[in-house]
Write a protein that holds these residues in place. Structure first.
Motif, PDB file in Angstrom:
ATOM      1  N   UNK A 182       0.748  -1.320   0.129  1.00 14.26           N
ATOM      2  CA  UNK A 182      -0.038   0.005   0.052  1.00 14.26           C
ATOM      3  C   UNK A 182       0.674   1.109  -0.043  1.00 14.26           C
ATOM      4  N   UNK A 183       2.145   1.174   0.513  1.00 13.81           N
ATOM      5  CA  UNK A 183       3.145   2.415   0.414  1.00 13.81           C
ATOM      6  C   UNK A 183       4.334   1.801   0.864  1.00 13.81           C
ATOM      7  N   UNK A 184       5.397   2.761   0.960  1.00 18.22           N
ATOM      8  CA  UNK A 184       6.561   2.264   1.291  1.00 18.22           C
ATOM      9  C   UNK A 184       7.274   1.987   0.056  1.00 18.22           C
ATOM     10  N   UNK A 185       6.999   2.580  -1.172  1.00 22.56           N
ATOM     11  CA  UNK A 185       7.952   2.191  -2.246  1.00 22.56           C
ATOM     12  C   UNK A 185       8.126   3.445  -3.185  1.00 22.56           C
ATOM     13  N   UNK A 186       8.854   3.440  -4.111  1.00 22.88           N
ATOM     14  CA  UNK A 186       8.932   4.666  -4.908  1.00 22.88           C
ATOM     15  C   UNK A 186       8.587   4.470  -6.548  1.00 22.88           C
ATOM     16  N   UNK A 187       7.897   5.243  -6.938  1.00 20.93           N
ATOM     17  CA  UNK A 187       7.549   5.088  -8.401  1.00 20.93           C
ATOM     18  C   UNK A 187       8.397   5.986  -9.240  1.00 20.93           C
ATOM     19  N   UNK A 188       9.003   5.076 -10.423  1.00 20.12           N
ATOM     20  CA  UNK A 188       9.621   6.081 -11.365  1.00 20.12           C
ATOM     21  C   UNK A 188       8.778   6.030 -12.664  1.00 20.12           C
ATOM     22  N   UNK A 189       8.262   7.072 -13.181  1.00 16.91           N
ATOM     23  CA  UNK A 189       7.429   7.119 -14.364  1.00 16.91           C
ATOM     24  C   UNK A 189       7.634   8.138 -15.390  1.00 16.91           C
ATOM     25  N   UNK A 190       8.987   8.316 -15.796  1.00 13.80           N
ATOM     26  CA  UNK A 190       9.399   9.652 -16.560  1.00 13.80           C
ATOM     27  C   UNK A 190       8.778   9.235 -18.003  1.00 13.80           C
ATOM     28  N   UNK A 191       8.008  10.374 -18.364  1.00 14.72           N
ATOM     29  CA  UNK A 191       7.421  10.381 -19.795  1.00 14.72           C
ATOM     30  C   UNK A 191       8.612  10.519 -21.052  1.00 14.72           C
ATOM     31  N   UNK A 192       8.070   9.868 -22.107  1.00 13.13           N
ATOM     32  CA  UNK A 192       8.865  10.183 -23.211  1.00 13.13           C
ATOM     33  C   UNK A 192       8.885  11.511 -23.691  1.00 13.13           C
ATOM     34  N   UNK A 193       9.969  12.296 -24.062  1.00 10.85           N
ATOM     35  CA  UNK A 193       9.961  13.603 -24.421  1.00 10.85           C
ATOM     36  C   UNK A 193       9.627  13.899 -25.621  1.00 10.85           C
TER      37      UNK A 193
END
Length: 261
Positions: free
Chosen positions: A230-241
């Motif tokens: 539910x929590x305690x993690x990091x999300x990486x979601x960089x969009x294509x430029x």
């Protein structure tokens, strides 16, 4: 560190409202194409048969919208005006990278029927998670809709947010809201039926149109949210430029430290 892929694929075999085309030039065709191009443009002769198996490189050509697969909607997607700044709303290539690599929280909406979820439900889910959101934290909505991905049902059976629910998250400092559904709004049919029944314009795509007055992004068409804590993690979601675009694809990945604490 454990990595969890939260992205749905771009797959021309699946059902899409705007069909995807995927054409492949094979390595052998690529070799012949290169030889023809070198002859036509540079006057250089080359026999592709001297290459191992007569092959050079494959080339994939796709036709699709920026809203196919897992993608991030930029403020420019919501309309041409932005009441919160001078000038037009920002496009996907103009947004700060800091928004897209942040701690994240998952809210469980899997029991919500198709339609719009309100602020009371979001507030209750935040209380259930038991974590106070910090500015720029990312909130992910686990609706379970990704189980229908690739079928027509994926575009009609899911839960979205109403306007007050979006405002609640933005008031808490959230800049990026994600969902495993087709849209952060309720299904199109549900929205139009409620509007026809009530005549209330506030039911028309509020999760998107809120972005005309408050700057934020949404990630749509995520997957595998059931594999996350539910929590305690990091999300990486960089969009294509993509210069000047209202959205950009992303390979969203959760970074989970199973040894934390």
């Amino acid at each position: 560190m454990r990595l969890v892929d939260l992205s749905s694929p771009v797959d021309a075999r699946g059902w899409e409202p705007e069909p995807v085309t995927h054409e492949v030039i094979t390595p052998a065709e690529g070799a012949r194409h290169m030889a023809e191009e070198m002859r036509e443009h540079f006057g250089i002769e080359f026999d592709p048969s001297v290459l191992d198996d007569g092959e050079l490189l494959s080339i994939d050509t796709l036709r699709l919208t920026t809203h196919t697969g897992t993608h991030i909607d930029a403020p420019a997607h919501y309309g041409t005006r932005a009441s919160y700044r001078e000038g037009p709303p920002r496009t996907i290539d103009e947004l700060p990278l800091e928004w897209f690599h942040r701690p994240a929280v998952v809210l469980d909406l899997t029991d919500a029927p198709p339609g719009a979820v309100g602020a009371d439900r979001i507030h209750a889910e935040l209380d259930r998670v038991g974590v106070e959101l910090a500015p720029l934290d990312i909130v992910l909505l686990h609706t379970g809709a990704d189980r229908w991905a690739g079928t027509e049902k994926y575009f009609t059976n899911f839960a979205g947010l109403d306007g007050p629910a979006v405002h609640l998250l933005l008031d808490l400092g959230v800049k990026v809201i994600g969902t495993d559904a087709f849209s952060l709004d309720a299904p199109f049919g549900d929205i139009l039926q409620r509007y026809q029944r009530t005549g209330d314009r506030s039911v028309l795509w509020p999760a998107h149109f809120t972005g005309r007055d408050r700057e934020f992004c949404q990630i749509e068409r995520l997957a595998n949210l059931d594999r996350l804590p539910r929590h305690g993690f990091t999300l990486s979601c960089f969009p294509v430029k993509i210069a000047g675009a209202g959205a950009g694809w992303t390979r969203a990945v959760a970074f989970i430290d199973d040894n934390e604490g």
